[in-house]
Design a protein around this motif. Structure first.
Motif, PDB file in Angstrom:
ATOM      1  N   LEU A 151     103.371  16.531 -67.174  1.00  0.00           N
ATOM      2  CA  LEU A 151     103.238  15.290 -66.406  1.00  0.00           C
ATOM      3  C   LEU A 151     102.060  15.336 -65.443  1.00  0.00           C
ATOM      4  N   LEU A 152     101.564  16.511 -65.186  1.00  0.00           N
ATOM      5  CA  LEU A 152     100.411  16.628 -64.293  1.00  0.00           C
ATOM      6  C   LEU A 152      99.193  17.072 -65.090  1.00  0.00           C
ATOM      7  N   TYR A 187     103.485  15.098 -55.619  1.00  0.00           N
ATOM      8  CA  TYR A 187     103.610  16.534 -55.869  1.00  0.00           C
ATOM      9  C   TYR A 187     103.151  17.375 -54.680  1.00  0.00           C
ATOM     10  N   PHE A 215     110.705  19.747 -67.110  1.00  0.00           N
ATOM     11  CA  PHE A 215     109.326  19.660 -67.607  1.00  0.00           C
ATOM     12  C   PHE A 215     108.520  20.937 -67.412  1.00  0.00           C
ATOM     13  N   TYR A 216     109.063  21.854 -66.644  1.00  0.00           N
ATOM     14  CA  TYR A 216     108.327  23.082 -66.299  1.00  0.00           C
ATOM     15  C   TYR A 216     108.234  24.010 -67.489  1.00  0.00           C
ATOM     16  N   ALA A 220     108.990  13.081 -60.301  1.00  0.00           N
ATOM     17  CA  ALA A 220     109.463  12.991 -61.692  1.00  0.00           C
ATOM     18  C   ALA A 220     110.453  14.114 -62.011  1.00  0.00           C
ATOM     19  N   TRP A 221     110.831  14.871 -60.983  1.00  0.00           N
ATOM     20  CA  TRP A 221     111.755  15.997 -61.195  1.00  0.00           C
ATOM     21  C   TRP A 221     113.019  15.547 -61.933  1.00  0.00           C
ATOM     22  N   TRP A 238     107.360  20.556 -56.212  1.00  0.00           N
ATOM     23  CA  TRP A 238     108.248  19.431 -56.549  1.00  0.00           C
ATOM     24  C   TRP A 238     107.411  18.170 -56.688  1.00  0.00           C
ATOM     25  N   CYS A 239     107.870  17.257 -57.553  1.00  0.00           N
ATOM     26  CA  CYS A 239     107.291  15.908 -57.577  1.00  0.00           C
ATOM     27  C   CYS A 239     108.410  14.940 -57.908  1.00  0.00           C
ATOM     28  N   CYS A 288     113.085  22.348 -63.078  1.00  0.00           N
ATOM     29  CA  CYS A 288     112.822  21.009 -63.644  1.00  0.00           C
ATOM     30  C   CYS A 288     112.650  21.141 -65.156  1.00  0.00           C
ATOM     31  N   CYS A 312     110.056  22.799 -59.187  1.00  0.00           N
ATOM     32  CA  CYS A 312     109.478  22.814 -60.532  1.00  0.00           C
ATOM     33  C   CYS A 312     110.181  23.826 -61.440  1.00  0.00           C
ATOM     34  N   VAL A 320     101.604  24.063 -62.205  1.00  0.00           N
ATOM     35  CA  VAL A 320     102.234  23.691 -60.938  1.00  0.00           C
ATOM     36  C   VAL A 320     102.985  24.912 -60.418  1.00  0.00           C
ATOM     37  N   CYS A 372     102.790  21.886 -66.351  1.00  0.00           N
ATOM     38  CA  CYS A 372     103.591  20.653 -66.326  1.00  0.00           C
ATOM     39  C   CYS A 372     102.836  19.571 -67.077  1.00  0.00           C
TER      40      CYS A 372
HETATM   41 FE1  SF4 Z   1     107.271  19.990 -61.054  1.00  0.00          FE
HETATM   42 FE2  SF4 Z   1     107.238  17.344 -61.203  1.00  0.00          FE
HETATM   43 FE3  SF4 Z   1     106.295  18.763 -63.198  1.00  0.00          FE
HETATM   44 FE4  SF4 Z   1     108.894  18.741 -62.728  1.00  0.00          FE
HETATM   45  S1  SF4 Z   1     107.671  16.988 -63.374  1.00  0.00           S
HETATM   46  S2  SF4 Z   1     107.647  20.541 -63.214  1.00  0.00           S
HETATM   47  S3  SF4 Z   1     108.956  18.613 -60.497  1.00  0.00           S
HETATM   48  S4  SF4 Z   1     105.449  18.687 -61.124  1.00  0.00           S
END
Ligand code: SF4
Length: 74
Positions: free
Chosen positions: A55-56, A17, A43-44, A69-70, A66-67, A41, A38, A61, A53
């Motif tokens: 995932l974080l 990320y 997940f945002y 897992a986008w 970007w990461c 994406c 993000c 974020v 996010c």
């Molecule tokens: Fe951003 Fe990655 Fe989360 Fe998508 S999964 S919102 S790209 S940090």
């Protein structure tokens, strides 16, 4: 509000990320495509400059981040 994620947080480094998608290591992350970030994406969870996010660790974020897992927002 949820805390902003630190780029050095293990959850962040594990997914490559970056707060600024243009700083992503494209050699290490060949799936990166310019223009993906993000904010577009799936997940945002946000409509502003920063969004949560899951995932974080549920931290915020950067919409321009970007990461690896986008996944494109449907
Ligand atoms: Fe951003 Fe990655 Fe989360 Fe998508 S999964 S919102 S790209 S940090």
């Amino acid at each position: 509000d949820a805390a902003k994620v630190d780029e050095k947080d293990p959850a962040a480094t594990g997914l490559g990320y970056k707060h600024d998608a243009t700083k992503v290591d494209a050699k290490k992350y060949p799936t990166y495509k310019a223009g993906s970030n993000c904010a577009n994406c799936q997940f945002y969870q946000g409509k502003d400059a920063w969004g949560v996010c899951p995932l974080l660790g549920g931290k915020q974020v950067n919409g321009k981040g970007w990461c690896s897992a986008w996944a494109k927002k449907a």
